[in-house]
Design a protein around this motif. Structure first.
Motif, PDB file in Angstrom:
ATOM      1  N   VAL A   1      69.484  38.112  51.240  1.00 38.44           N
ATOM      2  CA  VAL A   1      68.120  37.762  51.620  1.00 38.44           C
ATOM      3  C   VAL A   1      67.524  38.857  52.497  1.00 38.44           C
ATOM      4  CG1 VAL A   1      66.674  36.080  52.833  1.00 38.44           C
ATOM      5  CG2 VAL A   1      68.592  35.299  51.439  1.00 38.44           C
ATOM      6  N   ARG A   2      68.308  39.358  53.465  1.00 35.85           N
ATOM      7  CA  ARG A   2      67.832  40.451  54.324  1.00 35.85           C
ATOM      8  C   ARG A   2      67.471  41.671  53.495  1.00 35.85           C
ATOM      9  NH1 ARG A   2      72.682  39.424  57.214  1.00 35.85           N
ATOM     10  NH2 ARG A   2      73.317  41.553  56.796  1.00 35.85           N
ATOM     11  N   ASP A   3      68.332  42.015  52.547  1.00 42.27           N
ATOM     12  CA  ASP A   3      68.070  43.180  51.698  1.00 42.27           C
ATOM     13  C   ASP A   3      66.814  42.963  50.851  1.00 42.27           C
ATOM     14  OD1 ASP A   3      70.312  44.400  52.733  1.00 42.27           O
ATOM     15  OD2 ASP A   3      71.566  44.015  50.960  1.00 42.27           O
ATOM     16  N   PHE A   4      66.651  41.778  50.284  1.00 40.15           N
ATOM     17  CA  PHE A   4      65.504  41.477  49.428  1.00 40.15           C
ATOM     18  C   PHE A   4      64.195  41.570  50.206  1.00 40.15           C
ATOM     19  CE2 PHE A   4      62.493  38.364  47.644  1.00 40.15           C
ATOM     20  CZ  PHE A   4      62.322  38.921  46.391  1.00 40.15           C
ATOM     21  N   LEU A   5      64.188  41.058  51.435  1.00 42.80           N
ATOM     22  CA  LEU A   5      62.981  41.058  52.251  1.00 42.80           C
ATOM     23  C   LEU A   5      62.829  42.328  53.086  1.00 42.80           C
ATOM     24  CD1 LEU A   5      62.965  37.362  53.524  1.00 42.80           C
ATOM     25  CD2 LEU A   5      61.524  38.369  51.760  1.00 42.80           C
ATOM     26  N   GLY A   6      63.844  43.181  53.114  1.00 39.81           N
ATOM     27  CA  GLY A   6      63.784  44.392  53.925  1.00 39.81           C
ATOM     28  C   GLY A   6      63.885  44.088  55.409  1.00 39.81           C
ATOM     29  N   ILE A   7      64.655  43.063  55.756  1.00 38.03           N
ATOM     30  CA  ILE A   7      64.805  42.657  57.153  1.00 38.03           C
ATOM     31  C   ILE A   7      65.884  43.501  57.814  1.00 38.03           C
ATOM     32  CG2 ILE A   7      65.502  40.767  58.668  1.00 38.03           C
ATOM     33  CD1 ILE A   7      64.303  38.851  56.599  1.00 38.03           C
ATOM     34  N   VAL A   8      65.519  44.120  58.926  1.00 37.95           N
ATOM     35  CA  VAL A   8      66.446  44.911  59.736  1.00 37.95           C
ATOM     36  C   VAL A   8      66.355  44.384  61.164  1.00 37.95           C
ATOM     37  CG1 VAL A   8      66.288  46.974  58.275  1.00 37.95           C
ATOM     38  CG2 VAL A   8      64.681  46.683  60.158  1.00 37.95           C
TER      39      VAL A   8
ATOM     40  N   VAL B   1      60.126  37.414  61.457  1.00 36.74           N
ATOM     41  CA  VAL B   1      60.023  36.602  60.254  1.00 36.74           C
ATOM     42  C   VAL B   1      59.236  35.332  60.544  1.00 36.74           C
ATOM     43  CG1 VAL B   1      62.150  37.473  59.201  1.00 36.74           C
ATOM     44  CG2 VAL B   1      62.245  35.484  60.680  1.00 36.74           C
ATOM     45  N   ASP B   2      58.610  34.797  59.520  1.00 39.39           N
ATOM     46  CA  ASP B   2      57.890  33.531  59.617  1.00 39.39           C
ATOM     47  C   ASP B   2      58.625  32.485  58.798  1.00 39.39           C
ATOM     48  OD1 ASP B   2      55.722  34.341  61.195  1.00 39.39           O
ATOM     49  OD2 ASP B   2      54.566  35.002  59.450  1.00 39.39           O
ATOM     50  N   PHE B   3      58.596  31.248  59.280  1.00 37.45           N
ATOM     51  CA  PHE B   3      59.140  30.116  58.549  1.00 37.45           C
ATOM     52  C   PHE B   3      57.969  29.197  58.236  1.00 37.45           C
ATOM     53  CE2 PHE B   3      62.513  31.733  61.202  1.00 37.45           C
ATOM     54  CZ  PHE B   3      63.595  31.774  60.337  1.00 37.45           C
ATOM     55  N   ASN B   4      57.745  28.919  56.964  1.00 39.93           N
ATOM     56  CA  ASN B   4      56.623  28.082  56.536  1.00 39.93           C
ATOM     57  C   ASN B   4      57.140  26.919  55.714  1.00 39.93           C
ATOM     58  OD1 ASN B   4      54.388  29.840  57.480  1.00 39.93           O
ATOM     59  ND2 ASN B   4      55.325  31.266  56.041  1.00 39.93           N
ATOM     60  N   ARG B   5      56.591  25.735  55.977  1.00 39.94           N
ATOM     61  CA  ARG B   5      56.975  24.558  55.210  1.00 39.94           C
ATOM     62  C   ARG B   5      56.078  24.459  53.986  1.00 39.94           C
ATOM     63  NH1 ARG B   5      56.689  18.916  57.921  1.00 39.94           N
ATOM     64  NH2 ARG B   5      55.553  18.111  56.154  1.00 39.94           N
ATOM     65  N   ALA B   6      56.701  24.379  52.823  1.00 35.91           N
ATOM     66  CA  ALA B   6      55.964  24.247  51.567  1.00 35.91           C
ATOM     67  C   ALA B   6      55.595  22.782  51.342  1.00 35.91           C
ATOM     68  CB  ALA B   6      56.818  24.771  50.406  1.00 35.91           C
ATOM     69  N   ALA B   7      54.717  22.557  50.382  1.00 38.59           N
ATOM     70  CA  ALA B   7      54.247  21.208  50.088  1.00 38.59           C
ATOM     71  C   ALA B   7      55.381  20.263  49.690  1.00 38.59           C
ATOM     72  CB  ALA B   7      53.192  21.255  48.987  1.00 38.59           C
ATOM     73  N   ASP B   8      56.409  20.817  49.052  1.00 36.77           N
ATOM     74  CA  ASP B   8      57.519  19.964  48.614  1.00 36.77           C
ATOM     75  C   ASP B   8      58.562  19.735  49.709  1.00 36.77           C
ATOM     76  OD1 ASP B   8      58.759  22.419  48.739  1.00 36.77           O
ATOM     77  OD2 ASP B   8      59.439  22.433  46.666  1.00 36.77           O
TER      78      ASP B   8
ATOM     79  N   THR C   1      59.476  34.451  55.297  1.00 34.13           N
ATOM     80  CA  THR C   1      58.789  35.673  54.887  1.00 34.13           C
ATOM     81  C   THR C   1      58.753  36.635  56.059  1.00 34.13           C
ATOM     82  OG1 THR C   1      56.652  34.722  55.512  1.00 34.13           O
ATOM     83  CG2 THR C   1      57.280  34.534  53.200  1.00 34.13           C
ATOM     84  N   ARG C   2      58.563  37.904  55.757  1.00 32.96           N
ATOM     85  CA  ARG C   2      58.396  38.892  56.819  1.00 32.96           C
ATOM     86  C   ARG C   2      57.046  38.669  57.475  1.00 32.96           C
ATOM     87  NH1 ARG C   2      60.570  44.835  55.984  1.00 32.96           N
ATOM     88  NH2 ARG C   2      59.480  44.890  57.947  1.00 32.96           N
ATOM     89  N   ALA C   3      57.009  38.704  58.797  1.00 37.68           N
ATOM     90  CA  ALA C   3      55.761  38.486  59.533  1.00 37.68           C
ATOM     91  C   ALA C   3      54.981  39.780  59.718  1.00 37.68           C
ATOM     92  CB  ALA C   3      56.063  37.864  60.894  1.00 37.68           C
ATOM     93  N   ASP C   4      55.641  40.914  59.598  1.00 38.62           N
ATOM     94  CA  ASP C   4      55.006  42.185  59.930  1.00 38.62           C
ATOM     95  C   ASP C   4      54.442  42.949  58.747  1.00 38.62           C
ATOM     96  OD1 ASP C   4      57.523  42.662  58.904  1.00 38.62           O
ATOM     97  OD2 ASP C   4      57.995  44.274  60.287  1.00 38.62           O
TER      98      ASP C   4
END
Length: 77
Positions: free
Chosen positions: A17-24, A29-36, A42-45
Motif C-alpha cells: 500500500v505504501r509503495d502504491f500510494l508513494g508513502i514515505v 495521509v487522509d482517512f475517509n469513510r465511504a458511503a458503504d 489517500t495521500r493528503a499532500d
C-alpha cells in the motif's frame, strides 16, 4: 492485507500500500469513510496515484477530417 493495531492505536501500513500510494516517512495521509462504511486511505499532500491505464490516455493529434476519412473508405485519393 491486514495489520494489527498497537496499544497506542498505531498501525503499520503494509508495504504494498505504501509503495502504491508513494508513502514515505513524513507523508501525510487522509482517512475517509465511504458511503458503504469502508474507510479509504489517500495521500493528503498530493493527488491520488493514477491508475495503470491513466498514463495511456491522451490524444494522438488533430487527425483526419470527416471528408478525408470518407474519401479513404471510398477508395478515393
Amino acid at each position: 492485507m491486514s495489520a494489527t493495531v498497537t496499544t497506542k492505536g498505531q498501525v503499520t501500513i503494509p508495504k504494498q500500500v505504501r509503495d502504491f500510494l508513494g508513502i514515505v516517512p513524513g507523508t501525510r495521509v487522509d482517512f475517509n469513510r465511504a458511503a458503504d462504511g469502508t474507510v479509504v486511505i489517500t495521500r493528503a499532500d498530493k493527488k491520488p496515484s493514477v491508475g495503470r491505464f491513466a498514463t495511456l490516455r491522451g490524444h494522438a493529434g488533430k487527425g483526419l477530417s470527416t471528408e478525408a476519412i470518407m474519401a479513404l473508405t471510398r477508395g478515393e485519393e
